[in-house]
Write a protein that holds these residues in place. Structure first.
Motif, short mmCIF file in Angstrom:
data_model
loop_
_atom_site.label_atom_id
_atom_site.label_comp_id
_atom_site.label_asym_id
_atom_site.label_seq_id
_atom_site.Cartn_x
_atom_site.Cartn_y
_atom_site.Cartn_z
N THR A 435 0.84 -1.19 0.00
CA THR A 435 0.00 0.00 0.00
C THR A 435 0.87 1.24 0.00
O THR A 435 2.07 1.18 0.28
CB THR A 435 -0.92 0.05 1.24
OG1 THR A 435 -0.11 0.12 2.43
CG2 THR A 435 -1.83 -1.14 1.29
N ASP A 438 -2.49 7.97 0.42
CA ASP A 438 -3.10 8.88 -0.56
C ASP A 438 -2.41 10.23 -0.41
O ASP A 438 -2.60 10.93 0.59
CB ASP A 438 -4.61 9.03 -0.30
CG ASP A 438 -5.41 7.82 -0.72
OD1 ASP A 438 -4.90 7.04 -1.56
OD2 ASP A 438 -6.54 7.65 -0.23
N ALA A 534 -5.07 0.47 -3.49
CA ALA A 534 -5.22 1.17 -4.77
C ALA A 534 -4.95 0.24 -5.93
O ALA A 534 -4.26 -0.78 -5.80
CB ALA A 534 -4.27 2.36 -4.83
N ASN A 580 -3.24 8.10 -5.33
CA ASN A 580 -2.36 7.08 -4.80
C ASN A 580 -1.36 6.60 -5.84
O ASN A 580 -1.71 6.38 -7.00
CB ASN A 580 -3.19 5.89 -4.29
CG ASN A 580 -2.44 5.00 -3.36
OD1 ASN A 580 -1.55 4.25 -3.76
ND2 ASN A 580 -2.81 5.04 -2.08
N SER A 586 -8.36 4.46 -5.31
CA SER A 586 -7.96 4.00 -3.99
C SER A 586 -9.14 4.07 -3.04
O SER A 586 -10.09 4.84 -3.24
CB SER A 586 -6.79 4.83 -3.44
OG SER A 586 -7.10 6.21 -3.40
#
Length: 623
Positions: A435, A438, A534, A580, A586
């Motif tokens: 991950t 954002d 995402a 993202n 995302s």
């Protein structure tokens, strides 16, 4: 795409990645060859496409030369200056040095500024290192005029200040090279940067990059790399005795650093996505190679190559370099919101540091020892880096590694008034190998992913600006902070009087149990977010039916879940577009509750993991 992916794999020697030294050489050649269309006639400037940095077009063109010269230097050294590849690179970069350092030449480089720090100082260090490690094949064969011009350009560093962080080490190596060629230098300026690192050392092999708690990959690709390379540059010269004694100190610190550093890589080769300048990508391999160069890695050489090759292969398989053979400003694909304003089109070529292992000869143990598994491939683990306030958790079944952040905040002042800026690459409670935060400004302003925030009745959302680390032990980590509101978007954060959020986390087999003690006014909303996931398609999202909780899963099967254990009353999923680095779409699951006033505890369970390959309905593990 072309490059190392076209080279046959060797699963006997490299059972995990299939990659060998030949793959590294081929990828280096591909990157260097792909730069040719962007070179100026005498190769002093590389004018790559993309958004310019705040330093401007000329500085970016110098950066293109200096950072790719670093890659060329390792490649020349790999062939000991012989053969068509090395000879072509020597000719190309010799021409560029002579033209770029000549103030009267149309391709001249910007000068090192006087009396203040400036971007050419960063590039000077790369040029100095490249010249040192190719000295017998390149520098020694430059004509006297070219040598004088280069020495004069580098010499403008002497007597000038730098920023009080890793930049000080750029001066150290630049002036050490000047000393080695008999040019003007200041010994006190060589030692100034080395002495500063002593003030920044926090233990267990970790430094902060300057004052405060700036913990990120710069520790490996700067704070360990430059001092150890300096000891080689200074060996045999006037500073030989200090270099030899310092080398043992630096070797021991790197050994301690590497004891936990291999925990940062997922089984797919991805590094944990945390900190600034992530567009340097596989520069994360640099301290691994340095550990082998200086014979101070705590583990076998097979693990070193498996980790380094894994990260290079990961990016090669995910769009870096791109179809043109260029490294773009982003993580996989171009993604400007994750790139700092000091970075320009050629900045990603600091990834060249990740190729320093090419200087190790083909018969070195790192190239001949069979690969061994990463920690996350060997079994589940929970480890900690106590001086940093970090805990790490890896799970073998899905190859995911998570970093629980309770100590790195990038804040320089830790007493009121804080007057700090929050930073999306440091503020979240957690990061992972699958991950990314954002980072688009509009999304970051909402403070959802891996953060616990207060939302005032007027809609303002608090920030996690200055962290007070607590316990850090294997499987446990804690911290506290005073929430604050930004005075303006991207501005200073002023603390909210009478509020505090303290967090304790226990992690086992990748499952995080988070307890938050929140002191806040009645009627304010408390919110906690899980990991953003995402991908190129909208993640599947949903909420639990039995108790507050939510989940999101992307098209690659990366699942993010958050579930209330106590205190929380509602759940939801925040969706973003273009926010993202890992995909256009995302989604972040979160929990909320209306605070009753005073102090109350909220307990949650948070997970991020990869679903088994055979699952295709996106609902594995969701009740």
């Amino acid at each position: 795409m072309a490059g190392a992916l076209d080279v046959p794999e060797d699963r006997e020697l490299s059972g995990y990645t299939g990659w060998t030294r030949e793959h590294w050489l081929t990828q280096a050649d591909y990157l260097l060859d792909s730069l040719k269309p962007y070179a100026s006639p005498h190769s002093a400037r590389f004018e790559l496409p993309g958004r310019p940095s705040v330093s401007g077009f000329d500085s970016d063109a110098l950066e293109g030369f200096a950072r790719t010269f670093l890659l060329a230097a390792w490649r020349i050294a790999a062939d000991r200056g012989r053969g068509p590849v090395a000879e072509d690179l020597i000719a190309r970069y010799s021409s560029g040095l002579a033209a770029g350092a000549d103030a009267a030449h149309p391709e001249s480089w910007p000068r090192i500024p006087q009396g203040r720090p400036g971007q050419p100082m960063v590039e000077a260090a790369s040029i100095a290192l490249g010249l040192h490690y190719t000295r017998e094949w390149l520098w020694d064969k430059l004509d006297t005029r070219a040598q004088g011009l280069v020495a004069d350009w580098l010499g403008e560093f002497v007597g000038n200040p730098t920023w009080p962080n890793n930049w000080m080490l750029f001066q150290t190596v630049s002036e050490e090279f000047l000393a080695s060629i008999g040019a003007r230098y200041e010994e006190s300026e060589i030692f100034r940067g080395l002495d500063a690192t002593e003030e920044w050392y926090v233990g267990d092999g970790w430094y902060t990059d300057g004052a405060g708690r700036n913990f990120d990959y710069y520790i490996g690709w700067a704070m360990h790399l430059y001092p150890l390379l300096w000891t080689q540059m200074a060996e045999g010269g006037a500073r030989n005795d200090r270099a030899l004694s310092a080398r043992e100190v630096y070797r021991d610190r790197l050994r301690q650093f590497l004891e936990r550093y291999f925990d940062f890589f997922g089984s797919d080769g991805a590094p944990i996505h945390q900190g600034r300048s992530l567009t340097y990508r596989f520069a994360t391999a640099a301290p691994i190679w340095i550990g082998e160069m200086f014979d101070c890695s705590p583990y076998g050489a097979g693990l070193s190559r498996r980790a380094a090759s894994g990260v290079l292969k990961h990016f090669a398989e995910h769009g870096a370099p791109d179809s043109r053979g260029l490294l773009t400003m982003g993580w996989h694909d171009p993604f400007p919101p994750m790139v700092q304003n000091y970075s320009g089109p050629a900045s990603p070529y600091w990834a060249s540091k990740g190729f320093i292992g090419l200087m190790l000869p083909a018969d070195h143990r790192v190239w001949t020892t069979p690969e061994s598994p990463l920690p996350v491939e060997a079994g589940n683990f929970q480890t900690s880096i106590v001086p940093v306030g970090w805990a790490l958790s890896g799970t073998k079944d899905d190859g995911v590694v998570r970093l629980l952040n309770h100590g790195s905040d990038k804040a320089r002042h830790h007493t009121p008034p804080f007057d700090q800026h929050t930073d999306v690459f440091y503020a979240p409670l957690a990061f992972s190998t699958v991950t990314a935060p954002d980072t688009a400004p509009e999304a970051w302003a909402k403070r959802v992913g891996n953060q616990v925030t207060l939302i005032a009745p007027d809609g303002r959302i608090s920030s996690r600006a200055v962290i007070e680390p607590g316990l850090a032990a294997d499987g446990h980590v804690s911290s506290s902070y005073v929430p604050g509101f930004e005075t303006e978007p991207g501005g200073a954060v002023l603390p909210i009087e009478g509020t505090e959020i303290s967090t304790r986390v226990f992690v086992k087999d990748g499952i995080e149990t988070r307890e938050h003690s929140v002191t806040a006014p009645a009627g304010w909303t408390v919110r906690e977010g899980g990991y953003p996931v995402a991908g190129p398609e909208q993640p599947v999202r949903g909420e639990k039916e039995t108790r507050p909780g939510a989940f999101a899963v992307n098209d690659l099967g990366v699942m993010s879940q958050i579930e209330a254990l106590s205190g929380w009353t509602a759940a939801g999923v925040d969706d973003e577009l273009g926010a993202n680095a890992l995909g256009a779409f995302s989604a972040t699951p979160y929990l909320t509750a209306e605070h009753p006033g005073g102090t109350k505890s909220y307990l949650s369970e948070v997970r991020v993991y990869r679903l088994p390959d055979e699952d295709d309905d996106g609902n594995e593990g969701v009740e």
